[in-house]
Design an enzyme around this catalytic site. Structure first.
Site, mmCIF file in Angstrom:
data_model
loop_
_atom_site.group_PDB
_atom_site.id
_atom_site.type_symbol
_atom_site.label_atom_id
_atom_site.label_comp_id
_atom_site.label_asym_id
_atom_site.label_seq_id
_atom_site.Cartn_x
_atom_site.Cartn_y
_atom_site.Cartn_z
ATOM 1 N N LYS A 187 1.654 -48.438 -42.981
ATOM 2 C CA LYS A 187 2.012 -47.570 -44.118
ATOM 3 C C LYS A 187 3.393 -46.959 -43.896
ATOM 4 O O LYS A 187 3.972 -46.367 -44.779
ATOM 5 C CB LYS A 187 0.970 -46.474 -44.296
ATOM 6 C CG LYS A 187 -0.423 -47.030 -44.641
ATOM 7 C CD LYS A 187 -1.396 -45.932 -44.939
ATOM 8 C CE LYS A 187 -2.843 -46.365 -44.833
ATOM 9 N NZ LYS A 187 -3.329 -47.135 -45.976
ATOM 10 N N CYS A 192 -11.427 -45.795 -51.091
ATOM 11 C CA CYS A 192 -12.119 -45.446 -49.829
ATOM 12 C C CYS A 192 -12.304 -43.940 -49.710
ATOM 13 O O CYS A 192 -12.155 -43.367 -48.612
ATOM 14 C CB CYS A 192 -11.376 -45.979 -48.608
ATOM 15 S SG CYS A 192 -11.338 -47.751 -48.535
ATOM 16 N N HIS A 237 -10.563 -39.748 -46.512
ATOM 17 C CA HIS A 237 -10.757 -41.206 -46.547
ATOM 18 C C HIS A 237 -12.023 -41.508 -45.733
ATOM 19 O O HIS A 237 -12.354 -40.778 -44.794
ATOM 20 C CB HIS A 237 -9.540 -41.841 -45.886
ATOM 21 C CG HIS A 237 -9.456 -43.333 -45.963
ATOM 22 N ND1 HIS A 237 -10.160 -44.160 -45.108
ATOM 23 C CD2 HIS A 237 -8.739 -44.153 -46.766
ATOM 24 C CE1 HIS A 237 -9.864 -45.424 -45.390
ATOM 25 N NE2 HIS A 237 -9.007 -45.449 -46.388
ATOM 26 N N GLN A 276 -1.278 -40.927 -44.595
ATOM 27 C CA GLN A 276 -0.507 -40.842 -45.841
ATOM 28 C C GLN A 276 0.640 -39.840 -45.756
ATOM 29 O O GLN A 276 1.393 -39.695 -46.715
ATOM 30 C CB GLN A 276 -1.420 -40.458 -47.012
ATOM 31 C CG GLN A 276 -2.498 -41.471 -47.315
ATOM 32 C CD GLN A 276 -1.949 -42.800 -47.793
ATOM 33 O OE1 GLN A 276 -0.782 -42.890 -48.233
ATOM 34 N NE2 GLN A 276 -2.753 -43.832 -47.721
ATOM 35 N N ASP A 321 -5.435 -36.560 -39.770
ATOM 36 C CA ASP A 321 -5.264 -37.939 -40.223
ATOM 37 C C ASP A 321 -3.946 -37.987 -40.992
ATOM 38 O O ASP A 321 -3.857 -37.500 -42.123
ATOM 39 C CB ASP A 321 -6.466 -38.312 -41.105
ATOM 40 C CG ASP A 321 -6.252 -39.599 -41.885
ATOM 41 O OD1 ASP A 321 -5.136 -40.159 -41.841
ATOM 42 O OD2 ASP A 321 -7.204 -40.023 -42.554
HETATM 43 C C1 LIG Z 1 -5.783 -40.922 -45.575
HETATM 44 C C2 LIG Z 1 -6.125 -42.216 -44.897
HETATM 45 N N1 LIG Z 1 -6.753 -42.201 -43.723
HETATM 46 C C3 LIG Z 1 -7.059 -43.310 -43.056
HETATM 47 C C4 LIG Z 1 -6.757 -44.549 -43.577
HETATM 48 C C5 LIG Z 1 -7.113 -45.768 -42.797
HETATM 49 O O1 LIG Z 1 -5.943 -46.405 -42.391
HETATM 50 P P1 LIG Z 1 -5.996 -47.859 -41.708
HETATM 51 O O2 LIG Z 1 -6.792 -48.708 -42.649
HETATM 52 O O3 LIG Z 1 -4.566 -48.248 -41.633
HETATM 53 O O4 LIG Z 1 -6.643 -47.702 -40.398
HETATM 54 C C6 LIG Z 1 -6.119 -44.635 -44.810
HETATM 55 C C7 LIG Z 1 -5.823 -45.933 -45.421
HETATM 56 O O5 LIG Z 1 -5.581 -46.062 -46.592
HETATM 57 C C8 LIG Z 1 -5.787 -43.439 -45.478
HETATM 58 O O6 LIG Z 1 -5.161 -43.463 -46.658
#
Ligand SMILES: Cc1ncc(COP(=O)(O)O)c(C=O)c1O
Length: 431
Positions: A251, A389, A148, A228, A225
């Site tokens: 999430k 993203c 992401h 998900q 990270d």
């Molecule tokens: C794999 C992953 N990393 C990071 C993020 C960023 O999360 P946040 O926008 O809640 O900070 C997302 C959001 O969709 C994501 O799917």
């Protein structure tokens, strides 16, 4: 309580297309669970809502909504500094929530669980703080081709500041990381490896335990990270042995504005504060300030107290429903959804990894994913369309966008059937 973890990759392996035409799982009463989420019974554009955009954000059970309302109705006060009753209650609720999350991810201590706004803030915190202490010119940071943007851009910014270099683990045609290439990238120059646990664009579950093991062998630290992964898999940070783990509360059936950065205490202790202000100090004079102990050192200013308490309520909820049965239900549902969507004439699945969670990304004929999403919306079906993203993932597959259905444990086979019907309608309209 979380049972002591088996390696997450293997426990999360999708079931062998267990039941394709109707995948009910014994031991999980999805209809009862759905009643806990008030929004799931609403209509959208005159049709029952079919919510398949869980990778963007999940819906909230009533108990989470109630916990936030209760805080603002009965206990609202600032935390940590007050001697009055409300402040004591708010502090106890907020710190209680921290401990619930600590237990949920099996961190050893609440010193290691930092409240943040979400995964993005967690990664930025590490990039700034770990980066300023441990990364310099000539060093390397490894990310993967599945990330992401929030697990790419903060590292690029760090590289610009420090003169370090960003290296990328490539992915194969199924959307899996090339571990052979990863091993070639590892060297004493690498200070940190930052990978997601589950890809938001494709749903690939990455072999994080192995990634961590190899990084540690090479002397590098690892940030995972988990945005998900946390809503779909048991996460055990000690079994993974990762150095940092980031997740987003919104999430994980909790409120927006909540999240957790887990970090090993010895590393967090060695890192400088990310932001300065109230609550993160031990003493302040004009000559010099000294900093509070963990976790306060990384929590400057008044936090989002209501959100933290709401995230604690989300963890209570997950404890109450038998999360393992919920995850097994969802894994079966993913097999069903993959089979049904893949069988729609004109569909091309993007991301066919052997181990996946939650996500089915696809193209349909030459129809722009945005048009697919708009027509499905007219049927009350919420999916995501675009680059998610994750533009480098799209570039890898030579496409600008996909349509993405993403599941949570409250979804049902009947909802997948509605989606299939909707896709037939899309094809009809585009002839
Ligand atoms: C794999 C992953 N990393 C990071 C993020 C960023 O999360 P946040 O926008 O809640 O900070 C997302 C959001 O969709 C994501 O799917």
């Amino acid at each position: 309580m979380i049972p002591s973890a088996t390696p997450i990759e293997s426990s999360a392996a999708p079931r062998e297309h267990a039941a394709r035409t109707s995948p009910p799982r014994s031991g999980f009463d999805v209809e009862r669970v759905r009643r806990d989420f008030p929004i799931l019974s609403r209509s959208v554009r005159g049709k029952p809502l079919v919510y398949l955009d869980n990778a963007a954000t999940s819906q909230k059970p009533q108990v989470v909504i109630d916990a936030i309302t209760r805080y603002y109705t009965e206990e609202n006060a600032n935390i940590h500094r007050g001697v009055h009753l409300l402040s004591e209650k708010a502090t106890a609720a907020y710190e209680g929530a921290r401990d619930k999350i600590r237990r949920w991810i099996n961190a050893g201590s609440t010193r290691e669980t930092i409240f943040v706004r979400g995964t993005t803030e967690a990664i930025n915190l590490v990039a700034w703080s770990f980066g300023s202490r441990f990364v310099g010119a000539g060093d390397e940071i490894i990310v993967s081709g599945l990330e992401h943007h929030s697990n790419i851009v903060p590292w690029q910014m760090l590289c610009e500041r420090s003169g370090a270099r960003l290296r990328v683990i490539p992915i194969n045609d199924a959307g899996e990381l090339r571990l052979d290439e990863y091993e070639k990238l590892l060297s004493p120059r690498v200070k940190l490896v930052a990978v997601n646990h589950v890809s938001n664009a494709l749903g690939t579950i990455n072999p994080v335990t192995e990634i961590v093991r190899l990084a540690h062998q090479a002397g590098a630290k690892v940030l995972v990270d988990g945005a998900q992964a946390a809503p779909h898999l048991r996460v055990d940070v000690r079994a993974l042995d990762c150095d940092f783990y980031a997740l987003s509360g919104h999430k994980l059936f909790g409120p927006t504005g909540s999240g957790i950065l887990y970090g090993k205490a010895e590393l967090l202790d060695a890192m400088p504060p990310y932001q300065g202000g109230g609550d993160m100090i031990r003493s302040v004079t004009f000559e010099k300030s000294t900093y509070a102990d963990l976790p306060a050192k990384f929590e400057a200013g008044t936090p989002d107290i209501g959100c933290g308490i709401g995230l604690g309520a989300a963890i209570d909820y997950l404890e109450s429903i038998d999360f393992d049965a919920a995850a097994a239900w969802e894994a079966d549902l993913l097999a069903y959804a993959t089979e049904r969507i893949g069988a729609v004439p004109g569909v091309k699945l993007i991301g066919t990894a052997a181990h996946k969670a939650s996500v089915v990304s696809f193209l349909l004929d030459n129809i722009h994913p945005h048009d697919i999403g708009t027509i499905l919306d007219s049927e009350g079906i919420a999916i995501r369309t675009g680059h998610h993203c994750a533009q480098p993932v799209m570039e890898r597959f030579g496409i600008p966008a996909t349509a993405r259905a993403s599941l949570a444990f409250y979804n049902t086979p009947a909802e997948i059937d509605v989606l299939i019907h909707g896709l037939a309608k899309v094809r009809e309209l585009f002839g």
